[in-house]
Design an enzyme around this catalytic site. Structure first.
Site, PDB file in Angstrom:
ATOM      1  N   MET A  94       3.563   3.991  -1.056  1.00 21.54           N
ATOM      2  CA  MET A  94       4.901   3.369  -0.773  1.00 21.54           C
ATOM      3  C   MET A  94       5.632   3.400   0.723  1.00 21.54           C
ATOM      4  O   MET A  94       5.734   2.489   1.349  1.00 21.54           O
ATOM      5  CB  MET A  94       5.797   3.172  -1.862  1.00 21.54           C
ATOM      6  CG  MET A  94       6.586   2.283  -1.728  1.00 21.54           C
ATOM      7  SD  MET A  94       6.383   0.401  -2.030  1.00 21.54           S
ATOM      8  CE  MET A  94       5.810   0.719  -3.937  1.00 21.54           C
ATOM      9  N   LYS A 146      16.402  10.777  -4.791  1.00 20.04           N
ATOM     10  CA  LYS A 146      17.341   9.696  -3.794  1.00 20.04           C
ATOM     11  C   LYS A 146      18.809  10.059  -2.857  1.00 20.04           C
ATOM     12  O   LYS A 146      19.215  10.034  -1.448  1.00 20.04           O
ATOM     13  CB  LYS A 146      17.520   8.612  -4.403  1.00 20.04           C
ATOM     14  CG  LYS A 146      16.031   7.767  -4.688  1.00 20.04           C
ATOM     15  CD  LYS A 146      16.253   6.584  -5.452  1.00 20.04           C
ATOM     16  CE  LYS A 146      14.979   5.974  -5.842  1.00 20.04           C
ATOM     17  NZ  LYS A 146      14.473   5.697  -4.687  1.00 20.04           N
ATOM     18  N   ASP A 206       8.991  12.652   6.569  1.00 14.00           N
ATOM     19  CA  ASP A 206       8.307  12.538   5.661  1.00 14.00           C
ATOM     20  C   ASP A 206       9.102  14.341   5.285  1.00 14.00           C
ATOM     21  O   ASP A 206       9.646  14.526   6.418  1.00 14.00           O
ATOM     22  CB  ASP A 206       7.122  13.332   5.408  1.00 14.00           C
ATOM     23  CG  ASP A 206       6.774  13.159   3.877  1.00 14.00           C
ATOM     24  OD1 ASP A 206       7.264  13.707   3.150  1.00 14.00           O
ATOM     25  OD2 ASP A 206       5.991  12.162   3.136  1.00 14.00           O
ATOM     26  N   HIS A 243      13.209  -3.554  -3.191  1.00 15.16           N
ATOM     27  CA  HIS A 243      12.226  -3.272  -3.773  1.00 15.16           C
ATOM     28  C   HIS A 243      10.484  -4.185  -3.324  1.00 15.16           C
ATOM     29  O   HIS A 243      10.456  -4.853  -4.305  1.00 15.16           O
ATOM     30  CB  HIS A 243      12.078  -3.641  -5.307  1.00 15.16           C
ATOM     31  CG  HIS A 243      11.154  -3.235  -6.370  1.00 15.16           C
ATOM     32  ND1 HIS A 243      11.032  -3.626  -7.412  1.00 15.16           N
ATOM     33  CD2 HIS A 243      10.194  -2.215  -6.456  1.00 15.16           C
ATOM     34  CE1 HIS A 243      10.166  -3.386  -8.639  1.00 15.16           C
ATOM     35  NE2 HIS A 243       9.239  -2.555  -7.366  1.00 15.16           N
TER      36      HIS A 243
END
Length: 716
Positions: free
Chosen positions: A328, A411, A347, A454
């Site tokens: 994603m 998150k 990352d 989203h």
């Protein structure tokens, strides 16, 4: 004299007709345009001093096609058979006059010629096109539930043959200029600065101002009629392919095949009447109305940011960040870099971020190797993506998209690190598919600059972005998030904050119902095949495997923890639990789920019948299709009732583009309108008696059914 075109005559006696619809970025075939073009054509034909005419455009495009908004107005008014046939014949006499008038008309195609625009060019005696990759030719009407209605189903096959014409007609296949030249649609590629001069010379050089199909002895290239070996085989193969690909849910492809098959076997005027009859039938069918309304009119309004807050200054976005270099996150980085933005992709380590970029590079290399992507374009996109492992490298980002694992704690930790380095005015956007934005916003210092975006996977191919407003999200943040989506050339729908939002709630109802069917003893092959027959791109069990059973199961457990005693166990929860905890079949990513994957191929797990024994008799396939369609519509109605979504049009666009709800229905709300809300509620009440309270309509829905209140106007 004219408002929709410019008319002039050269010293050589050649008229030039430049299409130029006022107040519009594209030329469309309105009724006013038709009348003015008719007047211009008559002037050419009636004036003995004029040798012929060039038709081109004063805009960047040649012509975009028919005025679908005007057609939607006709739908609003309601059409009977006589009126539908009249609409189908609106342009045919004019184009027939053009091609049989005895003077040459040359189409100088200076940009995209779509739909009716290409049909106008096909009616001209000769065609030249600018040598530019932007000058695309297409007849995309089938993708909107219609067929070409201005002679395209007849002129194109007569020009290049049935076998070559059908893929263009049935798929809406776009053609680049060189391909159009190779096929014989146009006869020359011309530099932009020479286009009109070359076209004018073709008029002067023309010795026979008639169309081949109007000359004695004309034969369609490759033959026509059902008895000829080549066209006969083509028609048979096409009919079989259409049935397989559409499951007979879409009437337009078979109507088009009928028009071509019957029309090419008779003279042109009779052929045009056949096309008109097929076109009129489609106008009377709700599928065309549904597809045009959702996929063109409503989507078009959303693409133009019709719901963007007024007064907010345009966003100034130059650099965006993406946290997460997985499927994603890399997808978001891809489309952002493709839009010209600088992207910093983070990352857990720089090496992991580099690996994410390398996966993109590998996928680009495959596309380049297949000729589907230019090497310089791939290189430019990759050059804009900077892989990093340090949050400090995000300090200059205007907007950051968080795309990490769907877990609140994970998150929250990301948000804490972002706030330590970002500017106060930077937007933080979460790519969560189900966690409430207002709850996540409690962990950021400036919740007004926090929003949900989203995206859908694969990001580069999925057009939709679901924009979730938290309770504290400011109007400026919403406006700038929409500006970002427009830069990406995506379609936004705006939803209000709630667990699961809109699309996840609707598709979850579908997947849960399907797993519930499995537990009932309905055969898995019947479940997935019924879904495809209903128009879904993939069966629900296969889709659950792709998404992984494990992820859905963890999401249900998160909801259980969030709601406590108020949690209602979904009908498929026990199936998920069994497959994850007992059977260790977690989905395709893990090599086993409802399906096995020997050598990468998908086949149903033979042990399913031992886990869930099939019931006898099996239910009717139509009942299964109804359950799959209606459970999603019912959940969408609950979202509407609860204020999660404010607009049926956005709900329909979201359902079709985001979760693959069959486009022939127009979407979840269009489906309810077509069935009739009273009939829909009655069916849900019947299913509630058999399958449980999840099917029970609310008091609000029953009251709406009692009054027959629709989501769209009658006839719309």
């Amino acid at each position: 004299m004219y408002e929709t075109l410019k008319y002039s005559v050269s010293g050589e006696g050649v008229a030039t007709i430049l299409l130029d619809i006022p107040g519009s970025s594209a030329n469309v075939m309105s009724l006013q345009f038709r009348d003015e073009l008719a007047s211009a054509i008559s002037r050419v034909l009636d004036d003995s001093a004029i040798k012929g005419a060039v038709i081109s455009s004063a805009k960047a495009d040649f012509m975009a096609g028919g005025d679908l908004k005007q057609m939607m107005t006709l739908f609003d008014q309601g059409l009977d058979a006589e009126q539908a046939l009249a609409v189908a014949n609106q342009f045919k006499p004019l184009l027939r006059q053009l091609e049989t008038g005895g003077k040459p008309f040359v189409a100088a195609i200076n940009g995209p010629a779509m739909g009716g625009g290409l049909e106008l060019a096909l009616a001209c005696h000769r065609r030249v096109i600018v040598d530019s990759p932007k000058a695309i030719l297409a007849l995309p009407e089938v993708t909107l539930g219609l067929i070409p209605g201005a002679g395209g189903t007849q002129r194109l096959p007569r020009l290049i043959g049935i076998a070559k014409a059908l893929p263009i007609l049935l798929k809406g296949q776009p053609l680049a200029p060189q391909k159009a030249l190779d096929l014989g649609l146009v006869e020359r590629l011309v530099p932009a600065g020479e286009l009109l001069a070359v076209a004018e010379q073709l008029v002067l050089d023309c010795e026979d101002a008639s169309q081949p199909w109007d000359r004695k002895g004309f034969v369609v290239p490759g033959g026509a009629g059902f008895m000829g070996p080549e066209p006969g085989a083509t028609f048979n193969l096409s009919a079989t392919t259409i049935a397989r690909e559409t499951n007979r849910n879409y009437p337009a492809p078979i109507a088009l095949l009928t028009a071509v098959a019957h029309g090419t076997a008779v003279p042109m005027d009779a052929a045009l009447h056949i096309e008109s009859c097929q076109f009129a039938k489609l106008l009377m069918d709700p599928v065309a109305r549904n597809m045009m309304r959702t996929l063109f009119v409503n989507k078009g309004e959303l693409d133009k940011l019709a719901r963007r807050p007024q007064g907010a200054a345009p966003a100034s976005l130059k650099t965006i960040g993406v946290v997460g270099a997985g499927l994603m996150g890399a997808g978001v980085a891809h489309v952002a870099a493709q839009a010209g933005l600088a992207v910093v992709m983070l990352d857990a380590s720089e090496a992991q971020a580099e690996a994410g970029k390398q996966r993109l590079a590998d996928s680009f290399a495959k596309l380049v190797g297949k000729g589907r992507m230019a090497q310089d374009k791939a290189a430019a996109i990759l050059a804009r993506i900077t892989p990093v492992g340090d949050y400090a490298r995000l300090a200059d980002c205007d907007l950051v998209v968080e795309a990490v694992f769907e877990n609140r704690e994970v998150k929250t930790a990301v948000f804490a690190k972002l706030q330590a380095v970002l500017r106060p005015d930077a937007i933080i956007a979460s790519n969560t598919s189900s966690l409430p934005i207002s709850g996540l916003a409690e962990h950021v210092q400036n919740p007004a600059r926090f929003i949900g975006l989203h995206f859908f996977s694969p990001v580069d191919r999925m057009a939709l972005v679901e924009v979730i407003k938290g309770k504290a999200t400011s109007e400026q943040t919403l406006a700038h998030a929409l500006d970002f989506i427009k830069l990406l050339r995506k379609t936004p729908i705006i939803v209000n904050d709630a667990p699961g939002f809109f699309t996840t709630r609707v598709i979850s109802a579908y997947l849960q119902e399907s797993m519930g069917m499995l537990a009932e003893g309905i055969k898995p092959a019947l479940i997935d095949n019924a879904a495809r027959l209903a128009g879904f791109p993939v069966g629900p069990l296969a889709l659950t495997d792709e998404l992984t059973i494990e992820i859905g199961y963890h999401a249900m457990n998160q909801a259980r923890a969030d709601f406590g005693d108020g949690w209602v166990e979904p009908v498929g929860y026990k199936v998920q639990k069994r497959f994850v905890e007992e059977l260790d079949r977690r989905g395709r990513r893990h090599g086993a789920g409802f399906y096995d994957y020997p050598e990468g191929k998908r086949q149903l797990w033979s042990g399913l019948a031992d886990v869930y024994a099939p019931q006898e008799p099996q239910p009717d396939v139509e009942e299964i299709k109804t359950r799959m369609l209606y459970i999603q519509a019912l959940e969408a109605l609950r979202c509407f009732e609860q204020g999660v979504i404010d607009d049926a049009a956005e709900g329909d666009v979201g359902a079709v583009l985001g979760i693959g709800f069959p486009s022939y229905t127009g979407g979840v709300f269009s489906l309810v309108d077509d069935v009739g809300i009273a009939a829909f509620v009655a069916t849900c009440e019947r299913l509630a008696e058999t399958h449980g309270s999840r099917w029970q309509p609310s008091a609000w829905l029953k009251a709406r059914a009692a009054t027959g209140e629709r989501f769209y106007p009658v006839g719309a």
